[in-house]
Design a protein around this motif. Structure first.
Motif, PDB file in Angstrom:
ATOM      1  N   SER A  17       0.832  -1.206   0.000  1.00  0.00           N
ATOM      2  CA  SER A  17       0.000   0.000   0.000  1.00  0.00           C
ATOM      3  C   SER A  17       0.864   1.252   0.000  1.00  0.00           C
ATOM      4  O   SER A  17       0.657   2.186  -0.790  1.00  0.00           O
ATOM      5  CB  SER A  17      -0.926   0.005   1.216  1.00  0.00           C
ATOM      6  OG  SER A  17      -1.760  -1.134   1.215  1.00  0.00           O
ATOM      7  N   ALA A  18       1.855   1.293   0.913  1.00  0.00           N
ATOM      8  CA  ALA A  18       2.725   2.470   1.000  1.00  0.00           C
ATOM      9  C   ALA A  18       3.552   2.644  -0.269  1.00  0.00           C
ATOM     10  O   ALA A  18       3.744   3.764  -0.748  1.00  0.00           O
ATOM     11  CB  ALA A  18       3.645   2.343   2.217  1.00  0.00           C
ATOM     12  N   THR A  19       4.050   1.535  -0.833  1.00  0.00           N
ATOM     13  CA  THR A  19       4.880   1.624  -2.039  1.00  0.00           C
ATOM     14  C   THR A  19       4.078   2.138  -3.228  1.00  0.00           C
ATOM     15  O   THR A  19       4.550   2.999  -3.991  1.00  0.00           O
ATOM     16  CB  THR A  19       5.478   0.252  -2.369  1.00  0.00           C
ATOM     17  OG1 THR A  19       6.282  -0.193  -1.273  1.00  0.00           O
ATOM     18  CG2 THR A  19       6.338   0.323  -3.625  1.00  0.00           C
ATOM     19  N   ALA A  48      -2.781  -2.868 -12.304  1.00  0.00           N
ATOM     20  CA  ALA A  48      -2.034  -3.032 -11.059  1.00  0.00           C
ATOM     21  C   ALA A  48      -2.803  -2.447  -9.883  1.00  0.00           C
ATOM     22  O   ALA A  48      -2.891  -3.062  -8.807  1.00  0.00           O
ATOM     23  CB  ALA A  48      -0.662  -2.363 -11.191  1.00  0.00           C
ATOM     24  N   VAL A  49      -3.359  -1.272 -10.085  1.00  0.00           N
ATOM     25  CA  VAL A  49      -4.133  -0.661  -8.993  1.00  0.00           C
ATOM     26  C   VAL A  49      -5.385  -1.479  -8.700  1.00  0.00           C
ATOM     27  O   VAL A  49      -5.765  -1.678  -7.539  1.00  0.00           O
ATOM     28  CB  VAL A  49      -4.489   0.789  -9.364  1.00  0.00           C
ATOM     29  CG1 VAL A  49      -5.451   1.389  -8.340  1.00  0.00           C
ATOM     30  CG2 VAL A  49      -3.228   1.631  -9.445  1.00  0.00           C
ATOM     31  N   LEU A  50      -6.028  -1.982  -9.751  1.00  0.00           N
ATOM     32  CA  LEU A  50      -7.218  -2.802  -9.545  1.00  0.00           C
ATOM     33  C   LEU A  50      -6.890  -4.055  -8.737  1.00  0.00           C
ATOM     34  O   LEU A  50      -7.608  -4.416  -7.788  1.00  0.00           O
ATOM     35  CB  LEU A  50      -7.819  -3.187 -10.897  1.00  0.00           C
ATOM     36  CG  LEU A  50      -9.021  -4.136 -10.851  1.00  0.00           C
ATOM     37  CD1 LEU A  50     -10.185  -3.473 -10.130  1.00  0.00           C
ATOM     38  CD2 LEU A  50      -9.423  -4.553 -12.255  1.00  0.00           C
ATOM     39  N   LEU A  51      -5.800  -4.717  -9.101  1.00  0.00           N
ATOM     40  CA  LEU A  51      -5.404  -5.918  -8.364  1.00  0.00           C
ATOM     41  C   LEU A  51      -5.043  -5.586  -6.926  1.00  0.00           C
ATOM     42  O   LEU A  51      -5.363  -6.340  -5.995  1.00  0.00           O
ATOM     43  CB  LEU A  51      -4.222  -6.588  -9.070  1.00  0.00           C
ATOM     44  CG  LEU A  51      -4.535  -7.226 -10.433  1.00  0.00           C
ATOM     45  CD1 LEU A  51      -3.263  -7.779 -11.060  1.00  0.00           C
ATOM     46  CD2 LEU A  51      -5.557  -8.338 -10.274  1.00  0.00           C
ATOM     47  N   LEU A  52      -4.367  -4.457  -6.747  1.00  0.00           N
ATOM     48  CA  LEU A  52      -3.978  -4.076  -5.394  1.00  0.00           C
ATOM     49  C   LEU A  52      -5.206  -3.828  -4.527  1.00  0.00           C
ATOM     50  O   LEU A  52      -5.289  -4.288  -3.383  1.00  0.00           O
ATOM     51  CB  LEU A  52      -3.107  -2.818  -5.454  1.00  0.00           C
ATOM     52  CG  LEU A  52      -2.538  -2.343  -4.115  1.00  0.00           C
ATOM     53  CD1 LEU A  52      -1.566  -3.367  -3.558  1.00  0.00           C
ATOM     54  CD2 LEU A  52      -1.830  -1.001  -4.281  1.00  0.00           C
ATOM     55  N   VAL A 108     -11.832   3.933   1.093  1.00  0.00           N
ATOM     56  CA  VAL A 108     -10.904   5.072   1.182  1.00  0.00           C
ATOM     57  C   VAL A 108      -9.660   4.819   0.341  1.00  0.00           C
ATOM     58  O   VAL A 108      -9.207   5.684  -0.417  1.00  0.00           O
ATOM     59  CB  VAL A 108     -10.528   5.341   2.650  1.00  0.00           C
ATOM     60  CG1 VAL A 108      -9.438   6.399   2.738  1.00  0.00           C
ATOM     61  CG2 VAL A 108     -11.754   5.782   3.435  1.00  0.00           C
ATOM     62  N   THR A 109      -9.088   3.614   0.484  1.00  0.00           N
ATOM     63  CA  THR A 109      -7.881   3.289  -0.282  1.00  0.00           C
ATOM     64  C   THR A 109      -8.161   3.302  -1.778  1.00  0.00           C
ATOM     65  O   THR A 109      -7.380   3.844  -2.577  1.00  0.00           O
ATOM     66  CB  THR A 109      -7.346   1.908   0.133  1.00  0.00           C
ATOM     67  OG1 THR A 109      -7.118   1.897   1.543  1.00  0.00           O
ATOM     68  CG2 THR A 109      -6.048   1.603  -0.596  1.00  0.00           C
ATOM     69  N   SER A 110      -9.248   2.694  -2.181  1.00  0.00           N
ATOM     70  CA  SER A 110      -9.590   2.647  -3.602  1.00  0.00           C
ATOM     71  C   SER A 110      -9.789   4.049  -4.164  1.00  0.00           C
ATOM     72  O   SER A 110      -9.326   4.366  -5.260  1.00  0.00           O
ATOM     73  CB  SER A 110     -10.864   1.817  -3.807  1.00  0.00           C
ATOM     74  OG  SER A 110     -10.685   0.501  -3.331  1.00  0.00           O
ATOM     75  N   ALA A 111     -10.492   4.898  -3.388  1.00  0.00           N
ATOM     76  CA  ALA A 111     -10.724   6.263  -3.861  1.00  0.00           C
ATOM     77  C   ALA A 111      -9.413   7.023  -4.016  1.00  0.00           C
ATOM     78  O   ALA A 111      -9.201   7.740  -4.999  1.00  0.00           O
ATOM     79  CB  ALA A 111     -11.657   6.990  -2.903  1.00  0.00           C
TER      80      ALA A 111
END
Length: 509
Positions: free
Chosen positions: A141-143, A184-188, A235-238
């Protein structure tokens, strides 16, 4: 110093991302895997935390400072050093993300293995859970957030390393296509919450199996955990979606603004290339297209200095053939009188200035009536009406241009007299006939020219102005094509060099 300053600034950019990672770590070990967290909080453990945290900062800062030293000079110098700087400029967000992830991996071992050994609670399963929470859950998440933040900030400086373009085509650097970025963002966003939910379910199932009467309390806790995961995921997804959308939308918006300027006719525009993905390649192509349009516009403007605007536009549009064509045209020759005497008595630099001023006045008159100046020969002007663009009434247009030239010369001479300079006189000859008109010359250099006897006769008629004491003479062929409103005075037929028959000429009053 520049590299060190840049390293500090970009390290500061990653602070919010690492803080988010720290909050994720706390929440994970507080609500999800609370048995995997550290239990001891004495002075020794606090000192261990401070030393470990300081060590991670020192390692990351040292690695990145040394790696970024080639980026100190902007723009990069030519040669291998510049090539290295340009490659590293593109690699910087990836390297920064790698440094951040390395820090979280080391943090996982420092607290998931080292600390467990120190307090005597090391077990392989416990350390694995610590590593999973710190490295996989918090570290990824941080990376990801750090990469997106650094990339956004670095894009403002990246074009300075490529003042002549070429960012999108640079070899030997990583490329992150837009599709891969979104995937990549979707998978994360999808994988991490599922992983956390799986861990929470595992913990809840174990406790429910051994709790007996307390199973309802465990289920209530599970509901709280699920709600927490839902809120955290939203929140993370947004946040990630906002960064990814901005990384795509901002360069497209800049490209859109540049396109709007080009549409308004502004070709001195260049859209910044800030990535080497599809958008960067599209922007590079747009900039190349604008450079081509700018060169074409320059050619168009330069060409317009040689021909009239109408002729220029017809030729550039491909509606005029510059190959040899037989066509009827009217030729005009104008020559200054007593030129040699004037040159001998005048400073050469003044002669050039006055000649240029005279030619400017005469060409304005010729262009104003649809004519084309073919060439300047010393103090002589050769012009054509009716080529390369066909012009009905070219004979009358040529005569009216000659009358305009007479008037302009008179006005110009009046200004010269006021300045104490001698007045100049010229003679103009006009003749109409069939010629071969087209590009003539060598394979290396061409010029639009006329070939045929009418050209020679027009020149001879211009020469007759000296003998017949007239400043403007037209041939009988031209006279036949003129309207009745022009005042023509017939002169005695004369013989000209190279012709057996006499030539009928008319003076234009």
């Amino acid at each position: 110093m520049a590299a060190a300053s840049r390293a500090r600034n970009l390290m500061q950019t990653t602070v919010p991302a690492n803080l988010v990672g720290a909050l994720v770590t706390y929440a994970y070990f507080r609500f999800v895997d609370y048995e995997g967290s550290m239990h001891a909080t004495g002075p020794g453990e606090i000192a261990y935390f401070v030393v470990g945290f300081s060590l991670l900062i020192a390692i990351g800062y040292t690695i990145f400072t040394r790696w970024s030293r080639p980026l100190a000079t902007v723009p990069p110098p030519p040669g291998p050093a510049g090539d290295l700087a340009r490659r590293r400029a593109v690699q910087l967000p990836y390297v920064m993300a790698a440094v951040i992830f390395l820090g979280w991996v080391l943090a996982g071992f420092i607290w998931g293995v080292g600390f467990q050994l120190i307090i005597g609670e090391f077990t392989p399963m416990h350390s694995a859970r610590m590593l999973f929470g710190i490295v996989v859950i918090s570290g990824l998440s941080a990376t990801t957030l750090a990469f997106l933040r650094v990339e956004h900030r670095w894009r403002q400086q990246l074009p300075a390393y490529f003042p002549e373009g070429g960012l999108a085509t640079l070899e030997g650097v990583p490329r992150l296509p837009v599709r891969a970025r979104l995937l990549a963002v979707l998978l994360l966003v999808a994988v991490l919450p599922v992983s956390v939910l799986g861990m929470a379910s595992y913990r809840g199932a174990r406790e429910a199996m051994t709790a007996g009467a307390g199973a309802e309390a465990i289920m209530a806790r599970m509901i709280v955990i699920v709600l927490f995961l839902v809120v955290a995921t939203i929140v993370t997804s947004a946040g990630l979606a906002l960064f990814v959308a901005r990384s795509v939308a901002l360069p497209l918006r800049a490209l859109q603004r540049a396109m709007a300027r080009v549409e308004r006719g502004d070709f001195d525009v260049s859209a910044p290339v800030v990535s080497n993905d599809e958008i960067g390649a599209l922007t590079e192509g747009f900039n190349a297209m604008v450079r081509g349009l700018r060169e074409r516009e320059l050619l168009r403007e330069t060409f317009g200095k040689y021909v009239s605007q109408e002729v220029r536009d017809e030729i550039l549009a491909g509606r005029v053939s510059l190959a040899g064509q037989v066509r009827e045209v009217t030729i005009l020759f104008a020559d200054l009188r007593d030129f040699t005497t004037w040159v001998e008595a005048t400073d050469p630099r003044e002669v050039v200035r006055d000649l240029n001023a005279y030619f400017t006045e005469m060409e304005v008159a010729i262009r104003g009536h649809g004519g084309l100046v073919l060439q300047y020969i010393g103090d002589e002007i050769e012009a054509v009406f009716g080529a390369p663009v066909d012009k009905p009434g070219h004979a009358e247009a040529a005569v009216r241009a000659a009358l305009d030239m007479r008037g302009r010369l008179a006005a110009w001479n009046a200004a010269r007299t006021v300045a104490g300079k001698p007045a100049l006189r010229h003679g103009i000859g006009v003749h109409t006939g069939n010629v071969v008109a087209g590009n003539i010359g060598s394979s290396e250099r061409l010029s639009y020219a006329l070939v045929g006897d009418p050209v020679n006769l027009a020149s001879r008629i211009q020469g007759l102005t000296k003998e017949l004491s007239a400043d403007l003479l037209v041939s009988s062929t031209t006279r036949e094509r003129l309207g009745s409103d022009l005042r023509l005075r017939p002169l005695p037929a004369v013989k000209v060099k190279g012709r057996a028959a006499e030539v009928e000429v008319y003076a234009v009053d």
